[in-house]
Design an enzyme around this catalytic site. Structure first.
Site, short mmCIF file in Angstrom:
data_model
loop_
_atom_site.label_atom_id
_atom_site.label_comp_id
_atom_site.label_asym_id
_atom_site.label_seq_id
_atom_site.Cartn_x
_atom_site.Cartn_y
_atom_site.Cartn_z
N PRO A 9 2.51 140.88 51.48
CA PRO A 9 2.10 139.71 51.25
C PRO A 9 1.22 139.27 50.14
O PRO A 9 0.27 140.23 49.90
CB PRO A 9 1.36 139.32 52.84
CG PRO A 9 1.05 140.57 53.22
CD PRO A 9 2.21 141.47 52.88
N ASN A 10 1.34 138.06 49.58
CA ASN A 10 0.49 137.65 48.55
C ASN A 10 1.04 138.37 47.01
O ASN A 10 0.48 138.10 45.98
CB ASN A 10 -0.81 137.80 48.58
CG ASN A 10 -1.20 136.88 49.84
OD1 ASN A 10 -0.88 135.78 49.74
ND2 ASN A 10 -1.85 137.42 50.72
N ARG A 17 -2.84 136.38 40.92
CA ARG A 17 -4.00 136.51 41.88
C ARG A 17 -5.34 137.59 41.57
O ARG A 17 -4.73 138.62 41.11
CB ARG A 17 -2.98 137.11 43.02
CG ARG A 17 -3.92 137.67 44.30
CD ARG A 17 -2.97 138.48 45.05
NE ARG A 17 -3.87 138.75 46.25
CZ ARG A 17 -3.63 139.86 47.21
NH1 ARG A 17 -2.44 140.55 46.89
NH2 ARG A 17 -4.30 140.13 47.96
N TYR A 22 -5.86 143.15 40.56
CA TYR A 22 -4.80 143.28 40.48
C TYR A 22 -3.89 143.19 39.07
O TYR A 22 -2.46 143.50 38.97
CB TYR A 22 -3.95 142.20 41.51
CG TYR A 22 -4.54 142.65 42.95
CD1 TYR A 22 -4.49 143.59 43.60
CD2 TYR A 22 -5.15 141.25 43.52
CE1 TYR A 22 -5.21 143.96 44.75
CE2 TYR A 22 -5.70 141.51 44.76
CZ TYR A 22 -5.68 142.60 45.48
OH TYR A 22 -6.17 142.86 46.69
N ASN A 74 4.03 148.80 49.14
CA ASN A 74 2.51 148.66 49.13
C ASN A 74 2.45 147.46 50.34
O ASN A 74 2.88 146.20 49.90
CB ASN A 74 2.25 147.68 47.74
CG ASN A 74 0.75 147.19 47.79
OD1 ASN A 74 0.34 147.17 48.67
ND2 ASN A 74 0.39 146.93 46.52
N ALA A 77 -2.09 143.42 52.73
CA ALA A 77 -3.03 143.23 53.83
C ALA A 77 -2.55 143.72 55.24
O ALA A 77 -3.10 144.48 56.06
CB ALA A 77 -3.31 141.59 54.21
N ASP A 87 5.20 151.87 62.75
CA ASP A 87 6.11 152.10 63.63
C ASP A 87 7.81 152.29 62.97
O ASP A 87 8.63 152.86 63.24
CB ASP A 87 6.35 151.24 65.06
CG ASP A 87 5.25 151.53 65.90
OD1 ASP A 87 4.51 152.91 65.77
OD2 ASP A 87 5.02 151.05 66.88
N GLU A 98 2.89 155.34 49.76
CA GLU A 98 2.20 154.06 49.85
C GLU A 98 1.23 153.73 48.40
O GLU A 98 0.80 154.73 48.14
CB GLU A 98 1.38 154.02 51.05
CG GLU A 98 0.30 152.87 51.15
CD GLU A 98 -0.36 152.83 52.44
OE1 GLU A 98 0.21 153.11 53.72
OE2 GLU A 98 -1.63 152.78 52.47
N HIS A 100 -1.30 151.18 46.49
CA HIS A 100 -2.32 149.98 46.37
C HIS A 100 -2.91 150.03 44.98
O HIS A 100 -3.28 150.92 44.29
CB HIS A 100 -3.57 150.29 47.34
CG HIS A 100 -3.21 150.41 48.79
ND1 HIS A 100 -2.71 149.15 49.25
CD2 HIS A 100 -3.27 151.29 49.63
CE1 HIS A 100 -2.40 149.57 50.68
NE2 HIS A 100 -2.57 150.90 50.67
N SER A 102 -5.27 148.29 43.62
CA SER A 102 -6.80 148.46 43.75
C SER A 102 -7.11 149.67 44.51
O SER A 102 -6.50 150.18 45.23
CB SER A 102 -7.54 147.34 44.31
OG SER A 102 -7.08 146.89 45.72
N ARG A 107 -13.64 149.20 48.37
CA ARG A 107 -13.82 147.81 48.58
C ARG A 107 -14.24 147.65 49.94
O ARG A 107 -14.94 148.56 50.57
CB ARG A 107 -12.37 147.25 48.31
CG ARG A 107 -11.93 147.29 46.99
CD ARG A 107 -10.85 146.75 46.84
NE ARG A 107 -10.53 145.27 47.01
CZ ARG A 107 -9.62 144.49 47.11
NH1 ARG A 107 -8.32 144.86 46.89
NH2 ARG A 107 -9.58 143.15 47.41
N ARG A 111 -10.78 147.58 54.66
CA ARG A 111 -9.53 148.06 53.62
C ARG A 111 -9.42 149.74 53.60
O ARG A 111 -8.80 150.29 53.07
CB ARG A 111 -9.73 147.50 52.14
CG ARG A 111 -9.65 146.12 52.30
CD ARG A 111 -9.53 145.55 50.78
NE ARG A 111 -10.03 144.26 50.56
CZ ARG A 111 -9.26 143.19 50.63
NH1 ARG A 111 -7.97 143.19 50.93
NH2 ARG A 111 -9.54 142.11 50.79
C1 DQA Z 1 -3.56 145.91 48.00
C2 DQA Z 1 -4.91 146.29 48.70
C3 DQA Z 1 -4.92 145.36 50.32
O1 DQA Z 1 -6.23 145.77 50.65
C4 DQA Z 1 -4.99 143.84 50.03
O2 DQA Z 1 -4.86 143.17 51.11
C5 DQA Z 1 -3.77 143.38 48.78
C6 DQA Z 1 -3.46 144.47 47.94
C7 DQA Z 1 -3.56 146.46 46.82
O3 DQA Z 1 -2.48 146.60 46.14
O4 DQA Z 1 -4.53 146.81 46.09
O5 DQA Z 1 -3.10 142.36 49.28
O6 DQA Z 1 -2.47 146.48 48.85
#
Ligand code: DQA
Length: 159
Positions: A9-10, A17, A22, A74, A77, A87, A98, A100, A102, A107, A111
């Site tokens: 998401p996002n 953003r 990011y 990634n 959230a 799962d 995985e 991220h 950031s 943070r 998180r």
């Molecule tokens: C994120 C870190 C997450 O905590 C956050 O909700 C994101 C981006 C990152 O790529 O740093 O949406 O996954």
């Protein structure tokens, strides 16, 4: 060899953003770069982004049918909340890394916990959008080594 990139998401808003967290690269730009790096490594990159937890669970489930060999994810959230995503990754047993952008550990406390990392090979975080490239290179190397191992085992069984 197909490697699927999943962004949660996002992340469709990359570039706009919170660029201080990011970066300035858009998702399209990132995917274009990753596609070129994948070509140079001799693997095929597939891309999926969704804001919906269920759609991501569905896409992970589909990897059993479409021959995806590795996942770079990634979960954004959902990393911190989603038992369903964890799962799904555990169910398909497709190796996953995985990412991220950031440094989630530097943070807010909420998180720091990843529900998904324990079912992944590993986690890359805090290296900006470059983290996807390192994950791609690591996954391609991992998968090639697995293939070589299988070939060696096959040769052993023939002897
Ligand atoms: C994120 C870190 C997450 O905590 C956050 O909700 C994101 C981006 C990152 O790529 O740093 O949406 O996954």
């Amino acid at each position: 060899m197909k490697i699927l990139f999943i962004n949660g998401p996002n992340l469709q808003l990359l570039g706009q953003r919170e660029p201080e967290l990011y970066g300035g690269l858009t998702l399209d730009g990132l995917e274009k770069n990753l596609g070129e790096i994948a070509d140079s490594l001799g693997v095929e990159a597939l891309f999926f982004q969704s804001n919906s937890e269920g759609a991501i669970v569905d896409r992970i489930g589909q990897t059993l049918k479409d021959g995806v060999a590795g996942i770079v994810i990634n979960p954004a959230a959902y990393t911190h909340t989603s038992v369903a995503l964890r799962d799904a990754l555990a169910a398909v047993k497709v190796p996953a890394i995985e990412v991220h952008i950031s440094n989630v550990h530097a943070r807010e406390q909420f998180r720091h916990l990843s529900l998904t990392a324990p079912v992944c090979l590993g986690q890359i975080c805090g290296l900006g959008t470059d983290g996807y490239e390192w994950a791609l290179r690591a996954m391609a190397k991992y998968l090639k080594e697995k293939i070589q191992e299988k070939q060696r085992d096959g040769e052993k069984n023939e002897n």
